[in-house]
Design an enzyme around this catalytic site. Structure first.
Site, PDB file in Angstrom:
ATOM      1  N   LEU A  22       0.799  -1.208   0.145  1.00  0.00           N
ATOM      2  CA  LEU A  22       0.028  -0.098  -0.004  1.00  0.00           C
ATOM      3  C   LEU A  22       0.770   1.293   0.066  1.00  0.00           C
ATOM      4  O   LEU A  22       0.615   2.396  -0.828  1.00  0.00           O
ATOM      5  CB  LEU A  22      -0.930   0.097   1.232  1.00  0.00           C
ATOM      6  CG  LEU A  22      -2.085  -0.868   0.944  1.00  0.00           C
ATOM      7  CD1 LEU A  22      -2.661  -1.035   2.389  1.00  0.00           C
ATOM      8  CD2 LEU A  22      -3.024  -0.325   0.041  1.00  0.00           C
ATOM      9  N   ASP A  41      10.981   3.690   4.368  1.00  0.00           N
ATOM     10  CA  ASP A  41      10.827   2.477   4.599  1.00  0.00           C
ATOM     11  C   ASP A  41      11.982   2.013   5.479  1.00  0.00           C
ATOM     12  O   ASP A  41      13.189   2.263   4.908  1.00  0.00           O
ATOM     13  CB  ASP A  41      10.624   1.667   3.440  1.00  0.00           C
ATOM     14  CG  ASP A  41       9.714   0.300   3.691  1.00  0.00           C
ATOM     15  OD1 ASP A  41       8.612   0.097   3.314  1.00  0.00           O
ATOM     16  OD2 ASP A  41      10.624  -0.575   4.280  1.00  0.00           O
ATOM     17  N   ASP A  76      14.156   4.723  11.426  1.00  0.00           N
ATOM     18  CA  ASP A  76      13.063   4.234  12.126  1.00  0.00           C
ATOM     19  C   ASP A  76      12.062   5.135  12.821  1.00  0.00           C
ATOM     20  O   ASP A  76      12.419   5.958  13.769  1.00  0.00           O
ATOM     21  CB  ASP A  76      13.767   3.219  13.448  1.00  0.00           C
ATOM     22  CG  ASP A  76      12.448   2.570  14.056  1.00  0.00           C
ATOM     23  OD1 ASP A  76      11.315   2.675  13.893  1.00  0.00           O
ATOM     24  OD2 ASP A  76      13.060   1.725  15.251  1.00  0.00           O
ATOM     25  N   ILE A  77      10.800   5.285  12.139  1.00  0.00           N
ATOM     26  CA  ILE A  77       9.695   6.599  12.626  1.00  0.00           C
ATOM     27  C   ILE A  77       9.088   6.051  13.837  1.00  0.00           C
ATOM     28  O   ILE A  77       8.467   6.972  14.372  1.00  0.00           O
ATOM     29  CB  ILE A  77       8.824   6.778  11.406  1.00  0.00           C
ATOM     30  CG1 ILE A  77       8.176   5.513  10.840  1.00  0.00           C
ATOM     31  CG2 ILE A  77       9.402   7.640  10.462  1.00  0.00           C
ATOM     32  CD1 ILE A  77       7.105   4.827  11.689  1.00  0.00           C
ATOM     33  N   ASN A 103       1.637   5.017   7.300  1.00  0.00           N
ATOM     34  CA  ASN A 103       1.288   3.485   6.876  1.00  0.00           C
ATOM     35  C   ASN A 103       2.064   2.481   7.331  1.00  0.00           C
ATOM     36  O   ASN A 103       1.609   1.432   7.172  1.00  0.00           O
ATOM     37  CB  ASN A 103       1.349   3.667   5.220  1.00  0.00           C
ATOM     38  CG  ASN A 103       1.176   2.434   4.579  1.00  0.00           C
ATOM     39  OD1 ASN A 103       0.135   1.803   4.240  1.00  0.00           O
ATOM     40  ND2 ASN A 103       2.312   1.710   4.075  1.00  0.00           N
ATOM     41  N   TYR A 174      -2.669  -6.347  16.806  1.00  0.00           N
ATOM     42  CA  TYR A 174      -3.117  -5.512  15.778  1.00  0.00           C
ATOM     43  C   TYR A 174      -4.235  -4.850  15.895  1.00  0.00           C
ATOM     44  O   TYR A 174      -4.329  -3.629  15.515  1.00  0.00           O
ATOM     45  CB  TYR A 174      -2.951  -6.392  14.706  1.00  0.00           C
ATOM     46  CG  TYR A 174      -3.301  -5.774  13.109  1.00  0.00           C
ATOM     47  CD1 TYR A 174      -2.269  -5.044  12.816  1.00  0.00           C
ATOM     48  CD2 TYR A 174      -4.282  -6.073  12.505  1.00  0.00           C
ATOM     49  CE1 TYR A 174      -2.466  -4.328  11.504  1.00  0.00           C
ATOM     50  CE2 TYR A 174      -4.598  -5.633  11.329  1.00  0.00           C
ATOM     51  CZ  TYR A 174      -3.479  -4.679  10.880  1.00  0.00           C
ATOM     52  OH  TYR A 174      -3.834  -4.178   9.634  1.00  0.00           O
ATOM     53  N   LYS A 178      -4.852  -0.813  15.755  1.00  0.00           N
ATOM     54  CA  LYS A 178      -5.339  -0.154  14.821  1.00  0.00           C
ATOM     55  C   LYS A 178      -6.829   0.670  15.367  1.00  0.00           C
ATOM     56  O   LYS A 178      -7.192   1.634  14.794  1.00  0.00           O
ATOM     57  CB  LYS A 178      -5.803  -1.047  13.753  1.00  0.00           C
ATOM     58  CG  LYS A 178      -4.787  -1.674  12.772  1.00  0.00           C
ATOM     59  CD  LYS A 178      -3.991  -0.509  12.209  1.00  0.00           C
ATOM     60  CE  LYS A 178      -2.998  -1.047  11.343  1.00  0.00           C
ATOM     61  NZ  LYS A 178      -2.003   0.110  10.632  1.00  0.00           N
ATOM     62  N   THR A 208      -1.508  -7.418   0.241  1.00  0.00           N
ATOM     63  CA  THR A 208      -0.388  -6.996   0.547  1.00  0.00           C
ATOM     64  C   THR A 208       0.543  -8.128   1.247  1.00  0.00           C
ATOM     65  O   THR A 208      -0.043  -9.164   1.406  1.00  0.00           O
ATOM     66  CB  THR A 208      -0.218  -5.753   1.618  1.00  0.00           C
ATOM     67  OG1 THR A 208      -0.569  -6.220   2.820  1.00  0.00           O
ATOM     68  CG2 THR A 208      -1.166  -4.618   0.970  1.00  0.00           C
TER      69      THR A 208
END
Length: 307
Positions: A22, A41, A76-77, A103, A174, A178, A208
């Site tokens: 994505l 990334d 690394d965000i 994302n 997860y 989310k 994905t």
């Protein structure tokens, strides 16, 4: 013959987790609409461990080969320095920042009784903290711009999931992360609107690396050439590009589900049937009232994977 203006001409857009799937589709779609893109990334595997190569650099090169502008960022965000470096890359390379697309993510699926603390922490860190930190640093920049009299027309697109809306068996970490992203979206939209920032979220469904095992057998690409591939990531990106553009002025604090050719505005928690006695209830009275209200309420959607 006139040419329609590109939707994101002149805008600078950050996309996290943009090396594949994505994120890659979003980055390419933004570039096709005239945006200059910071492609982030870390280049890790599905479980968050480092992988070979630099997918961010490959996507940036792909954009440049098509005539667009892009720069790769491999930080690394989910760390303060990585998130600050990400925003700094946009500002130092292009002199501005207009849109942030959060994302990045990965999976460590386990049933709850088998889900250990490391699996919980790792998914929360990348999904939830990995949304919060880039948003925090971008928002600080936009607030400073607004206070200096240069109110931006800034956009944030966060990535939630159907698992965050309904839950998903085997994905407690997860699903919780989310769902947290939706809460973060609502708060950010309320807090940052005064500074010219709109914040929305999407709950995408697409083929994905993260979903191919969960939806094995139901997400195959069509065999016939030219057939509509409903599960292609590229089907989600047009909505993400619109939400990151000037064209969506006034749209904020909303959650959209996007799958194939379908877009749905999701309507979250809101008051349903209610009863006010105006006095204290016994536990039995409370139970009787709850059962009557439940009989009048809508049945919630099924948790993904529930039998």
């Amino acid at each position: 013959m006139s040419t329609a203006p590109l939707l994101c001409e002149g805008r600078v857009v950050i996309v996290t987790g943009a090396g594949r799937g994505l994120g890659r589709a979003h980055a390419l779609a933004y570039a096709a609409e005239g945006a200059r893109v910071v492609v982030n990334d870390l280049g890790v595997g599905l479980d968050g461990t480092p992988g070979p190569g630099s997918p961010a650099r490959q996507v940036a090169e792909e954009i440049r080969a098509a005539g667009g502008e892009a720069v790769a960022h491999g930080g690394d965000i989910a760390t303060t320095e990585g998130a600050a470096s990400l925003v700094r890359t946009a500002l130092e390379t292009y002199g501005r920042l207009d849109t942030l697309v959060n994302n990045a993510g990965f999976l460590r699926d386990r049933m709850l009784v088998n889900l250990d603390e490391d699996d919980w922490d790792a998914v929360m860190r990348v999904h939830l903290k990995g949304h919060f930190l880039p948003l925090r640093h971008a928002a600080a920049h936009w607030r400073a711009e607004a206070r200096a009299g240069r109110t931006p027309r800034a956009r944030v697109v966060n990535t939630s999931s159907g698992a965050g809306l309904l839950g998903s068996v085997g994905q407690g970490n997860y699903s919780a992360a989310k769902a947290g992203i939706i809460g973060l979206t609502l708060v950010a939209a309320a807090e940052m609107g005064r500074y010219g920032v709109q914040v929305n979220a999407i709950a995408p469904a697409a083929r994905t690396r993260m979903t191919e095992d969960a939806f094995a057998g139901t997400m195959a690409a069509p065999d016939s050439p030219g057939a509509f591939d409903a599960m292609a990531p590229e089907n989600v990106s047009p909505l993400v590009v619109w939400l990151g553009s000037d064209a969506c002025a006034g749209v904020t604090g909303r959650v959209f589900e996007a799958e194939g050719g379908r877009i749905t505005v999701m309507e979250g928690w809101r008051p349903g049937p209610s009863a006010d006695k105006g006095a204290h209830r016994s536990p039995s009275e409370a139970g009787d009232t709850a059962l009557k209200l439940l009989a009048a309420a809508e049945v919630p959607g099924a948790v993904y994977g529930a039998q």
